[in-house]
Design a protein around this motif. Structure first.
Motif, PDB file in Angstrom:
ATOM      1  N   VAL A 530       0.651  -1.131  -0.011  1.00 28.84           N
ATOM      2  CA  VAL A 530      -0.034   0.186   0.097  1.00 28.84           C
ATOM      3  C   VAL A 530       0.753   1.266   0.059  1.00 28.84           C
ATOM      4  CG1 VAL A 530      -1.698   1.454   1.144  1.00 28.84           C
ATOM      5  CG2 VAL A 530      -1.838  -1.260   1.141  1.00 28.84           C
ATOM      6  N   GLY A 531       0.502   2.155  -0.892  1.00 28.14           N
ATOM      7  CA  GLY A 531       1.528   3.296  -1.090  1.00 28.14           C
ATOM      8  C   GLY A 531       1.188   4.539  -0.022  1.00 28.14           C
ATOM      9  N   ARG A 532       2.157   5.147   0.447  1.00 25.61           N
ATOM     10  CA  ARG A 532       2.292   6.268   1.160  1.00 25.61           C
ATOM     11  C   ARG A 532       0.920   7.284   0.971  1.00 25.61           C
ATOM     12  NH1 ARG A 532       6.211   5.981   4.425  1.00 25.61           N
ATOM     13  NH2 ARG A 532       8.060   4.735   3.912  1.00 25.61           N
ATOM     14  N   PRO A 533       0.662   7.556  -0.438  1.00 29.28           N
ATOM     15  CA  PRO A 533      -0.270   8.617  -0.597  1.00 29.28           C
ATOM     16  C   PRO A 533      -1.700   7.730  -0.189  1.00 29.28           C
ATOM     17  CG  PRO A 533       1.228   8.529  -2.282  1.00 29.28           C
ATOM     18  CD  PRO A 533       1.726   7.582  -1.605  1.00 29.28           C
ATOM     19  N   SER A 534      -1.928   6.626  -0.296  1.00 29.38           N
ATOM     20  CA  SER A 534      -3.015   5.921  -0.055  1.00 29.38           C
ATOM     21  C   SER A 534      -3.253   5.715   1.553  1.00 29.38           C
ATOM     22  CB  SER A 534      -2.979   4.494  -0.561  1.00 29.38           C
ATOM     23  OG  SER A 534      -2.969   4.248  -1.910  1.00 29.38           O
ATOM     24  N   LEU A 535      -2.079   5.502   2.289  1.00 30.44           N
ATOM     25  CA  LEU A 535      -2.340   5.555   3.628  1.00 30.44           C
ATOM     26  C   LEU A 535      -2.877   6.880   4.109  1.00 30.44           C
ATOM     27  CD1 LEU A 535      -2.040   4.341   6.583  1.00 30.44           C
ATOM     28  CD2 LEU A 535       0.317   4.668   6.642  1.00 30.44           C
ATOM     29  N   ASP A 536      -2.041   7.932   3.732  1.00 29.34           N
ATOM     30  CA  ASP A 536      -2.378   9.372   4.233  1.00 29.34           C
ATOM     31  C   ASP A 536      -3.850   9.736   3.846  1.00 29.34           C
ATOM     32  OD1 ASP A 536       0.353   9.581   5.150  1.00 29.34           O
ATOM     33  OD2 ASP A 536       0.952  10.442   3.370  1.00 29.34           O
ATOM     34  N   ASN A 537      -4.134   9.444   2.641  1.00 24.53           N
ATOM     35  CA  ASN A 537      -5.679   9.851   2.033  1.00 24.53           C
ATOM     36  C   ASN A 537      -6.495   9.231   2.957  1.00 24.53           C
ATOM     37  OD1 ASN A 537      -7.734  10.559   0.077  1.00 24.53           O
ATOM     38  ND2 ASN A 537      -7.831   8.323   0.156  1.00 24.53           N
ATOM     39  N   TYR A 538      -6.353   7.900   3.319  1.00 25.01           N
ATOM     40  CA  TYR A 538      -7.198   6.997   4.297  1.00 25.01           C
ATOM     41  C   TYR A 538      -7.487   7.687   5.868  1.00 25.01           C
ATOM     42  CZ  TYR A 538      -8.930   3.239   7.309  1.00 25.01           C
ATOM     43  OH  TYR A 538      -9.666   2.405   8.013  1.00 25.01           O
TER      44      TYR A 538
END
Length: 863
Positions: A530-538
C-alpha cells in the motif's frame, strides 16, 4: 394502451393494461382515421360473431371512442391457450382485416361481404404446447435471471416498460440485418443472448416465441390447438463478432428437463393492420416470466419489456438498459468481439466512466499530509495532550514523540522502502515503531505474536525484511540471514533534549507505506503493498469523518488486520488519543468488562463475528453491566440480519455502520449507516473511492444488476509484492473509452437506487456440489433461523475426496438434529449440510475473523 381508454367490463391498472394478477391477455390499440366509433363498434361486433375464433367473442373486451384524428379502438383478449384456441397477433390481424372489410362500402368488399374461413388438415404430429418447461425440471446448477437482476429494491411495479430507440439506431439495425441476410429480430435476439451469457445466466433460460403456423381457426398446421413454437437460445462464442454469430443458428431444440424460461423473446410480431390503420400500442406477455419484444411503430423501433403480473420497474429498466446498451454497441461495432461490447447505453456509460475517472484523478492529485508530518505538528502544538492511554497509564504527544525518535535513530541508514517488520501487539511501543518506520521512508510489515513461528519466518523471507523490531511478549523467531532482530525494550528513550522524530522524506515516496498479508488461492499469503499517498489519504478521511466526535476507539483488532490502522494511526493523525486495552482482545470476558467500565461511551470497530461473540458473552452473563457503546463500526465480514437484530434489541440507541473494503484498497472503500428500513448494505464510496459493478469482461453494469465489484481511487494499492506474471486483480476497465485502474474484488454485488453497494457474497463462496450451484451464505442465513441458533458458518469439506457441507453454529439452546431438520425443511437436499456442530464460540484467525479451516477439525458426524 392509451390510459384514457378503459375497456368495457374490465378494470385497468395505472399502466392502462388489464388488471388482475398474472393475467395473460393480449391488448392492442389502433387508430382508424376514416371511421367513426359507432361504425367500428358495429363492424367489429359482426366480425367477431362470424369468426369461429380465436378470439372467442365472450372473452373480448373493447373500448372505442372518437377523436379528432379518427376512431381509436382498444381490444383485449386472452393470450393463452384455453383448451380450444389461443389468440395471437396473427389472429387479431385477421379479425381486424375482417373488420376493415365490413367498414368498407359494400361494392368495395372482397368477396361481396361474405367472410370465408379455411380449415387446416389434421393428422400431423403435434408441436410444443407452450413456452417454457415444467418448473420441476429446473436444475440447481444454473444462474437464473432473478439471481443477477434482483433490481434496486425501489420504485413502483408496472406491467410493461418501453425503450424507444433513436431513428439512426433503427437504420443501423435494418442495415446489419440486410447485410447478413437475417432479420432485425435476429440481431435483437443475438444481443439479448450475449447479455445473458455475459451475466452468467444460462442461454437456455431465454425462450424464443416464433409465429405458429396457425390457420384462421387458431389450429396449428401440425394439428395442435393454440400451439406456438418456443425454443431455447443457443450459447454464442464470445470471441466471435456479430456478423459471424449471425451466420449461425440462434436457437436450438427444447431439451428434456430444461428449466422454465425466465425470459421469452416474442418474435411473433404485431398484428398486421389494414391499410390506413395506425398501431398505437400492443401488449402481449407470454408465460409467467418477462416477455421482451422488438416492436415497430410509426416513430421507429421500440424495445419492450412486459409481464403478465406486475414487475418491479427497476428490474425491467435494468434489463432494457443492458439490451439497449449491447445492441447499440453491436450495431456501432459489428466487427468487435461480443465479449468487448458495452452493456450500458452511451449516456449511462459515460456518467459511470466520469465517476471512475474522477476517483482515479484524486489518486494523482496533491496527496494528504504525511502521517509523520501530522504527528510532528501535534507534538509541536499540543505536546501535553494525551496521545495514548492504557489502563491508568497515559502517554502525552511529547513522550510518544521522544520514544518514536529514539526508535527512528536506530533505523538510520535504512534506504527508502526498506522493509521493517514490527512484531508487537497493542502497546505504546507498537505506535512508536510504526511512526519511526514511517518517518524514515521505510515500509512497515505488521506481525502478530499470536502467529505460528513458521508463518512469521515466511513473512520475513518473502518480504525481504531488513530488520525485525519486537515488542513485549514477542515470541522468538528464527529470522533469516540479513534480518537482524532488535527488541524495542532494549532501545533507550531519548532524554528531554533528545532528537525529534525525523521529518518524512520530501516529495512523494514511491516505496510502500506498509505491507499486509491477505489470503491467496494457493494457500500462501499475498503481500499487499500500500502506497504512502493511499495511507495518508485514508487517515485523512478517518480524521475528518470518523474521529471528530471525541469518542474513543479502543484497539481491539490485531495489528496484522488493516482495521487496526484507524484504531492506532487514525487518532494520532487526527491529534486524538489511542485507546489501548489492558485486556487481550481474545479474552472476550475481560474485554467486555473493560468496555463496560469505560469513562465515556466508545466507538467500537471490529468484525461482526467478534462483536457477536462479545454480545453472546454479555447475553449469557444476564443482568450485569453492558458495554458503553456510542457507535459500532463493523466490517471485514458480511453483517447478518440476525446479528443486526440482536444489536438493535440490546443497544437500540447505538449507531451502527457497515464498512466494506479489501486490504488491496486501503481498508475501507464504502461505508454506510444501518437504518431500520434500509436493509443491509455497505454504504456509498468514501475516502475518494469510486465503486462500479462489472461483468466478467469488465463492462460496467447498470444499477440493480449483480456483477463483480471493482474499486477505483486513491486507496487502490500498488499491487502484490513479488507478483507473478499471471492474471492480476489490479487491472483496468475501459468504460466509454476511458482507461481507469481498478481493483477487481472477486465480490459479487449490485448498486441500489440510493447508490448503496449491496454485496451478494463472493464468487468463491458459490460452490458446485453434486451438480448444484450452492451459495454458502444462503445456507448460513437459513441456519441462523433455526431454533436456538445465534450464529452459523457453513464450510465445504473436501478432505476425504467426497465433498460435503459442514455447518457450525453457536447458541446454548441449539441442537444439531433440530438445526439439520430446519435446514431440510427449507433447502433442497443437496444444500443440506452433512453434519451440524454446536460450539460455544467460533475459532478465529489472528485478525479476528472466523477460522474456517480450524472449524473443520472440530466437525462432528461422519468424516
Amino acid at each position: 394502451m392509451p390510459a384514457h381508454l378503459a375497456l368495457d367490463d374490465s378494470r385497468t391498472d395505472g399502466t392502462g393494461t388489464p388488471s388482475g394478477h398474472g393475467e395473460h391477455r393480449l391488448t392492442v390499440s389502433v387508430r382508424i382515421a376514416s371511421a367513426t366509433a359507432a361504425a367500428v363498434r358495429a363492424a367489429l361486433g359482426a366480425a367477431l360473431a362470424a369468426a369461429p375464433g380465436p378470439p372467442a367473442p365472450a372473452s373480448v373486451r373493447t373500448a372505442v371512442r372518437d377523436t379528432a384524428d379518427g376512431a381509436e379502438l382498444t381490444l383485449s383478449c386472452p393470450a393463452t391457450a384455453t383448451g380450444t384456441a389461443v389468440a395471437d397477433a396473427a389472429a387479431v390481424g385477421r379479425l381486424f382485416a375482417d373488420t376493415a372489410r365490413l367498414l368498407a362500402p359494400p361494392d368495395a368488399r372482397d368477396g361481396g361481404g361474405t367472410l370465408r374461413w379455411e380449415r387446416a388438415p389434421a393428422g400431423e404430429p403435434p408441436g410444443p404446447e407452450r413456452p417454457g418447461a415444467s418448473p420441476d425440471a429446473a436444475r440447481g446448477d444454473l444462474l437464473r435471471l432473478a439471481d443477477v437482476i434482483p433490481g434496486t429494491g425501489s420504485g413502483p411495479y408496472v406491467r410493461h416498460l418501453d425503450r424507444r430507440l433513436p431513428a439512426a439506431l433503427g437504420a443501423r439495425l435494418d442495415r446489419l440485418a440486410d447485410e447478413t441476410g437475417r432479420t432485425p429480430d435476429d440481431v435483437a435476439h443475438l444481443a439479448l443472448t450475449v447479455v445473458l451469457q455475459r451475466l452468467g445466466v444460462a442461454p437456455e433460460t431465454l425462450g424464443t416465441l416464433r409465429p405458429g403456423r396457425t390457420d384462421r381457426t387458431g389450429t396449428d398446421r401440425t394439428g395442435a390447438r393454440g400451439a406456438q413454437e418456443a425454443v431455447p437460445a443457443r450459447p454464442v462464442d464470445p470471441d466471435q463478432d456479430a456478423r459471424t454469430a449471425l451466420a449461425l443458428p440462434s436457437t436450438g431444440p427444447a431439451a428434456t428437463g430444461a428449466p422454465p424460461f425466465d425470459l421469452v423473446l416474442d418474435r411473433r410480431g404485431t398484428p398486421p393492420l389494414p391499410q390506413g390503420w395506425e398501431l398505437l400500442d400492443f401488449w402481449c406477455p407470454a408465460g409467467d416470466g418477462i416477455t421482451l419484444a422488438l416492436r415497430r411503430t410509426g416513430t421507429g423501433p421500440v424495445l419492450r419489456a412486459e409481464s403478465a403480473a406486475p414487475a418491479g420497474q427497476d428490474r425491467l429498466r435494468a434489463l432494457l438498459d443492458l439490451w439497449e446498451g449491447l445492441l447499440a454497441d453491436l450495431l456501432a461495432r459489428p466487427g468487435a468481439p461480443l465479449s468487448a461490447l458495452a452493456l450500458l447505453p452511451a449516456g449511462q456509460e459515460e456518467r459511470q466512466a466520469a465517476v471512475l475517472a474522477r476517483a482515479q484523478a484524486r489518486a494523482a492529485a496533491a496527496p494528504a499530509a504525511p502521517l509523520a508530518a501530522r504527528f510532528r505538528e501535534h507534538v509541536r502544538t499540543r505536546p501535553d495532550a494525551p496521545a495514548c492511554r492504557q489502563g491508568i497509564r497515559t502517554w502525552s504527544y511529547r513522550r510518544l514523540g521522544r520514544r518514536a525518535a529514539a526508535v527512528a535513530a536506530r533505523l538510520a541508514g535504512l534506504g527508502d522502502g526498506a522493509v521493517v517488520a514490527v512484531l508487537a501487539d497493542a502497546e505504546p511501543d507498537l505506535l512508536a515503531a510504526l511512526l519511526a518506520v514511517s518517518s524514515r521512508g521505510a515500509t512497515f510489515l505488521p506481525l502478530s505474536p499470536q502467529e505460528p513461528a513458521a508463518r512469521l519466518r515466511d513473512a520475513l523471507v518473502r518480504s525481504g525484511a531488513s530488520l525485525l523490531l519486537t515488542g513485549t511478549g514477542a515470541p522468538a523467531v528464527p529470522a533469516p540471514g540479513g534480518c537482524p532482530v532488535l527488541a524495542l525494550r532494549d532501545i533507550e528513550d531519548a532524554g528531554p533534549d533528545g532528537e525529534e522524530l525525523p521529518a518524512p522524506p520530501a516529495g512523494v515516496c514511491a516505496a510502500p507505506a506498509y505491507l499486509l498479508r491477505t489470503s491467496g488461492s494457493t494457500g500462501v499469503p499475498k503481500l499487499v503493498a500500500v502506497g504512502r499517498p493511499s495511507l495518508d489519504n485514508y487517515l485523512d478521511w478517518a480524521a475528518r469523518t470518523l474521529l471528530t466526535g471525541g469518542s474513543p476507539v479502543p484497539v481491539v483488532s490485531s495489528p496484522i488486520f488493516d482495521a487496526s490502522l484507524k484504531q492506532t494511526l487514525g487518532p494520532l493523525y487526527a491529534g486524538g488519543c489511542v485507546q489501548l486495552l489492558t485486556a487481550h482482545r481474545l479474552d472476550l470476558e475481560a474485554v467486555r468488562a473493560e468496555l463496560s467500565h469505560m469513562a465515556a461511551p466508545v466507538t467500537l470497530n471490529c468484525v461482526p463475528s467478534y462483536f457477536s461473540a462479545l454480545l453472546s458473552d454479555e447475553e449469557d452473563a444476564g443482568d450485569g453491566p453492558t458495554m458503553r457503546l456510542d457507535r459500532l463500526l463493523l466490517g471485514g465480514e458480511p453483517l447478518s440480519a440476525d446479528l443486526l437484530r440482536r444489536i438493535r434489541d440490546r443497544y437500540p440507541a447505538v449507531e451502527v455502520w457497515n464498512f466494506y473494503g479489501p486490504t488491496e484498497t486501503t481498508s475501507t472503500a464504502t461505508a454506510g449507516p444501518m437504518l431500520p428500513a434500509g436493509g443491509i448494505h455497505v454504504g456509498t464510496p468514501v475516502a475518494g473511492a469510486a465503486v462500479a459493478v462489472v461483468d466478467r469482461h469488465g463492462a460496467v453494469l447498470p444499477e440493480g444488476v449483480v456483477g463483480e465489484v471493482v474499486i477505483a481511487g486513491p486507496g487502490v494499492a500498488l499491487g502484490y509484492l513479488g507478483e507473478g506474471s499471471g492474471p492480476s486483480p489490479f487491472t483496468t476497465v475501459r468504460p466509454a473509452g476511458r482507461t481507469v485502474r481498478v481493483y477487481r474484488t472477486g465480490d459479487l454485488g449490485r448498486l441500489d437506487g440510493d447508490g448503496n453497494l449491496r454485496v451478494a457474497g463472493r464468487r468463491d463462496s458459490q460452490i458446485k456440489l453434486n451438480g448444484w450451484r450452492i451459495d454458502l451464505q444462503e445456507v448460513e442465513q437459513v441456519a441462523r433461523r433455526a431454533p436456538g441458533v445465534r450464529e452459523a458458518v457453513v464450510v465445504l469439506d473436501d478432505r476425504t475426496g467426497t465433498p460435503c457441507l459442514r455447518a457450525f453454529v453457536t447458541g446454548r439452546d441449539a441442537e444439531p438434529a433440530a438445526v439439520r431438520r430446519a435446514l431440510g425443511e427449507l433447502l433442497p437436499r443437496p444444500m443440506v449440510p452433512a453434519s451440524v456442530t454446536v460450539l460455544p464460540r467460533f475459532d478465529t484467525t489472528a485478525t479476528g475473523k472466523v477460522d474456517r479451516a480450524a472449524l473443520l477439525a472440530r466437525a462432528t458426524g461422519p468424516a
